[in-house]
Design an enzyme around this catalytic site. Structure first.
Site, PDB file in Angstrom:
ATOM      1  N   ASP A  63       0.877  -1.169   0.000  1.00  0.00           N
ATOM      2  CA  ASP A  63       0.000   0.000   0.000  1.00  0.00           C
ATOM      3  C   ASP A  63       0.914   1.217   0.000  1.00  0.00           C
ATOM      4  O   ASP A  63       1.598   1.494   0.987  1.00  0.00           O
ATOM      5  CB  ASP A  63      -0.886  -0.020   1.249  1.00  0.00           C
ATOM      6  CG  ASP A  63      -1.749   1.222   1.394  1.00  0.00           C
ATOM      7  OD1 ASP A  63      -1.634   2.150   0.554  1.00  0.00           O
ATOM      8  OD2 ASP A  63      -2.538   1.277   2.357  1.00  0.00           O
ATOM      9  N   ASN A  90       3.578   4.415 -10.446  1.00  0.00           N
ATOM     10  CA  ASN A  90       2.402   4.314 -11.293  1.00  0.00           C
ATOM     11  C   ASN A  90       1.095   4.254 -10.508  1.00  0.00           C
ATOM     12  O   ASN A  90       0.048   4.672 -11.006  1.00  0.00           O
ATOM     13  CB  ASN A  90       2.530   3.068 -12.180  1.00  0.00           C
ATOM     14  CG  ASN A  90       1.263   2.757 -12.938  1.00  0.00           C
ATOM     15  OD1 ASN A  90       0.903   3.443 -13.884  1.00  0.00           O
ATOM     16  ND2 ASN A  90       0.563   1.708 -12.505  1.00  0.00           N
ATOM     17  N   TYR A 160      -7.612  15.706  -7.279  1.00  0.00           N
ATOM     18  CA  TYR A 160      -6.853  14.825  -8.182  1.00  0.00           C
ATOM     19  C   TYR A 160      -5.922  15.652  -9.057  1.00  0.00           C
ATOM     20  O   TYR A 160      -4.734  15.342  -9.195  1.00  0.00           O
ATOM     21  CB  TYR A 160      -7.821  14.019  -9.040  1.00  0.00           C
ATOM     22  CG  TYR A 160      -7.154  13.147 -10.083  1.00  0.00           C
ATOM     23  CD1 TYR A 160      -6.650  11.897  -9.739  1.00  0.00           C
ATOM     24  CD2 TYR A 160      -7.038  13.573 -11.410  1.00  0.00           C
ATOM     25  CE1 TYR A 160      -6.043  11.098 -10.688  1.00  0.00           C
ATOM     26  CE2 TYR A 160      -6.429  12.777 -12.357  1.00  0.00           C
ATOM     27  CZ  TYR A 160      -5.935  11.539 -12.003  1.00  0.00           C
ATOM     28  OH  TYR A 160      -5.337  10.755 -12.953  1.00  0.00           O
ATOM     29  N   THR A 194      -7.961   1.182 -19.692  1.00  0.00           N
ATOM     30  CA  THR A 194      -7.560   0.497 -18.466  1.00  0.00           C
ATOM     31  C   THR A 194      -8.792   0.157 -17.631  1.00  0.00           C
ATOM     32  O   THR A 194      -9.876   0.699 -17.862  1.00  0.00           O
ATOM     33  CB  THR A 194      -6.636   1.381 -17.613  1.00  0.00           C
ATOM     34  OG1 THR A 194      -7.369   2.538 -17.177  1.00  0.00           O
ATOM     35  CG2 THR A 194      -5.400   1.810 -18.395  1.00  0.00           C
TER      36      THR A 194
END
Length: 259
Positions: A63, A90, A160, A194
């Site tokens: 994590d 990533n 974000y 994805t």
């Protein structure tokens, strides 16, 4: 294979862009640590890579928002393959439910999104860079996977967007502070096929994400990307072919931000 004798850690490595990157790096000779929360997917990917031509692979459950887990990830790479040469940050999360406009955000959403998208790469760099410097051969590489959200605004996803912009600045700092031993670059993918995109496209209720994503795909000159398109860009930056590339922010977005 031009990444022979290199060890690469890829966070969020079990699926999507991460999985494609793991495969491509291994095909080019690197030994790869697949770091992810999903043990089933990650172990399966590592086994498939180890059974193919190219570099070896090993899975570690991690994590990235937990510094102890990240430290263990780096230690796993050193114990398993003997070094850390490449770090690919990533792992990331995006959540329309958690995110919001800046006038509406709350601390829980902030902690969740920054924990993975910003603290995660910071923890990984904190522990991986000393391991890279221990090799003493000046081959250390950090590749941070941001997003075109670092370059253009994404309405309603202010947290974000902020995490991705901050990741670009962090990359530049690493590039300057640790040159010439460490190179650091950022890639900014556009719309990529994805599991994260699939989940976003299935959003229901008041979400405008499906329409936004469909519009972005339509407006991208080269259309939607495959994960391998991003993985190949990462492999280039990890290699000596990019030996004089550092501190750069490279859109891998099919021409979306060129318009």
């Amino acid at each position: 294979m031009y990444l022979d004798d290199q060890t690469a850690i890829v966070t969020g490595g079990a699926s999507g862009i991460g999985a494609a990157t793991c495969r491509i790096l291994a095909e080019r000779g690197a030994d790869v640590v697949v770091a992810d929360l999903s043990a089933e997917e990650g172990e399966g990917l590592a086994e498939s890579i180890a059974g193919a031509d190219g570099g070896d692979a090993s899975f570690v459950e991690a994590d990235v928002s937990d510094e102890d887990a990240v430290a263990g990830m780096v230690e796993h790479a050193e114990k398993t393959f003997g070094s850390v040469d490449v770090l690919v940050n990533n792992a990331a999360v995006a959540s329309q439910e958690a995110d919001s406009r800046i006038t509406e955000f709350d601390d829980d959403a902030y902690e969740f999104l920054t924990g993975v998208n910003l603290k995660g790469p910071m923890y990984a760099a904190k522990h991986a860079i000393p391991a890279m410097l221990d090799t003493g051969d000046g081959t250390g590489v950090v590749v941070n996977n941001a997003s075109i959200a670092a370059l253009i605004a994404e309405s309603g996803m202010d947290i974000y967007t902020a995490t991705k912009g901050a990741l670009v600045s962090l990359t530049r700092s690493i590039a300057v502070e640790y040159a010439p031993d460490i190179r650091a670059n950022t890639i900014c993918p556009g719309v990529v096929e994805t599991p994260m995109l699939e989940a976003a496209m299935e959003s229901e209720g008041d979400s405008d994400i499906p329409d936004t994503m469909a519009s972005m795909i339509e407006e991208t000159p080269l259309g939607i990307a495959e994960p391998e398109d991003i993985g190949r860009a990462i492999a280039f930056l990890a290699s000596d072919d990019a030996a004089f590339v550092t501190g750069s922010t490279i859109p891998v977005d099919g021409g979306y931000t060129a318009q």
